[in-house]
Design a protein around this motif. Structure first.
Motif, PDB file in Angstrom:
ATOM      1  N   HIS A 119       3.895   2.686  -1.795  1.00 31.08           N
ATOM      2  CA  HIS A 119       3.368   3.626  -0.801  1.00 31.08           C
ATOM      3  C   HIS A 119       1.860   3.776  -0.975  1.00 31.08           C
ATOM      4  O   HIS A 119       1.369   4.010  -2.079  1.00 31.08           O
ATOM      5  N   ARG A 120       1.152   3.646   0.132  1.00 30.65           N
ATOM      6  CA  ARG A 120      -0.304   3.679   0.096  1.00 30.65           C
ATOM      7  C   ARG A 120      -0.847   4.951  -0.526  1.00 30.65           C
ATOM      8  O   ARG A 120      -1.800   4.912  -1.321  1.00 30.65           O
ATOM      9  N   SER A 121      -0.276   6.099  -0.198  1.00 30.34           N
ATOM     10  CA  SER A 121      -0.812   7.366  -0.715  1.00 30.34           C
ATOM     11  C   SER A 121      -0.726   7.402  -2.246  1.00 30.34           C
ATOM     12  O   SER A 121      -1.668   7.836  -2.905  1.00 30.34           O
ATOM     13  N   LYS A 122       0.364   6.921  -2.792  1.00 36.19           N
ATOM     14  CA  LYS A 122       0.504   6.890  -4.257  1.00 36.19           C
ATOM     15  C   LYS A 122      -0.397   5.816  -4.856  1.00 36.19           C
ATOM     16  O   LYS A 122      -0.990   6.010  -5.919  1.00 36.19           O
ATOM     17  N   ARG A 123      -0.475   4.678  -4.168  1.00 38.41           N
ATOM     18  CA  ARG A 123      -1.326   3.590  -4.645  1.00 38.41           C
ATOM     19  C   ARG A 123      -2.781   4.048  -4.711  1.00 38.41           C
ATOM     20  O   ARG A 123      -3.499   3.725  -5.653  1.00 38.41           O
TER      21      ARG A 123
END
Length: 185
Positions: A119-123
């Motif tokens: 997931h981009r937000s976590k990445r």
């Protein structure tokens, strides 16, 4: 009937297993040996060495002995590990922000990235944490970038690409520099 310790701490177990002969005896017992003779054959130790190691392990309560029969009290290993984990201090937070710390705690173990978040937000949280190894204003050749990222995760190409794609690093002619992310002043 002999009495055995009910609780053996992890440090005691580690100390006992630091001796190669005792380690071999425990390994042989864990693999199914049940007599002094079987442990001797499986471990390559003499009967005397097995008897001495078994006596020491027995005093600590890790091995029960009935004449020539030996039995490993394997449940004590798990109990010691659980007790040590409960007694361990909580890990230092990786971020002052509780939400970021939760993400980082899920993906960073012992200073290594266990996986790259899908997931981009976590990445982005993880990448912002990683980019801090690069000093603002310093130019890094690709080889050095790879070395710095390899400390975190073996897939340095993916990390490098994500850092550039998200604007945290800039690349030109094989040279990288930090161009984004949180900077402490």
């Amino acid at each position: 009937m002999p009495r055995y310790r009910r609780n053996v701490d992890a440090a005691t177990i580690a100390g006992l297993l630091a001796d190669p002969a005792r380690l071999k005896v425990v390994a042989a017992l864990a693999l199914g040996a049940g007599t002094i003779e079987e442990v001797s054959e499986a471990s390559g130790l003499s009967l005397k060495e097995v008897a001495l190691a078994a006596r020491r392990l027995g005093r600590a309560g890790l091995v029960s002995r009935d004449r020539h029969a030996l039995a490993l009290r394997a449940e004590l290993f798990g109990a010691a590990a659980r007790a040590a984990a409960e007694a361990a201090p909580p890990p230092e937070p990786l971020s002052e922000d509780p939400a970021q710390d939760a993400v980082l705690s899920a993906f960073v173990r012992d200073g290594r990235l266990t996986s790259i978040p899908a997931h981009r937000s976590k990445r982005l949280v993880v990448l912002d944490h990683l980019v801090r190894v690069f000093e603002p204003g310093v130019r890094y050749p690709e080889r050095e970038v790879n070395v710095l990222l390899a400390v975190w995760h073996p897939d340095v190409a993916a990390l490098r690409r994500y850092l550039v794609d998200e604007g945290l690093l800039t690349r030109e002619a094989g040279v990288y520099w930090r161009s984004g992310g949180y900077v402490e002043v």
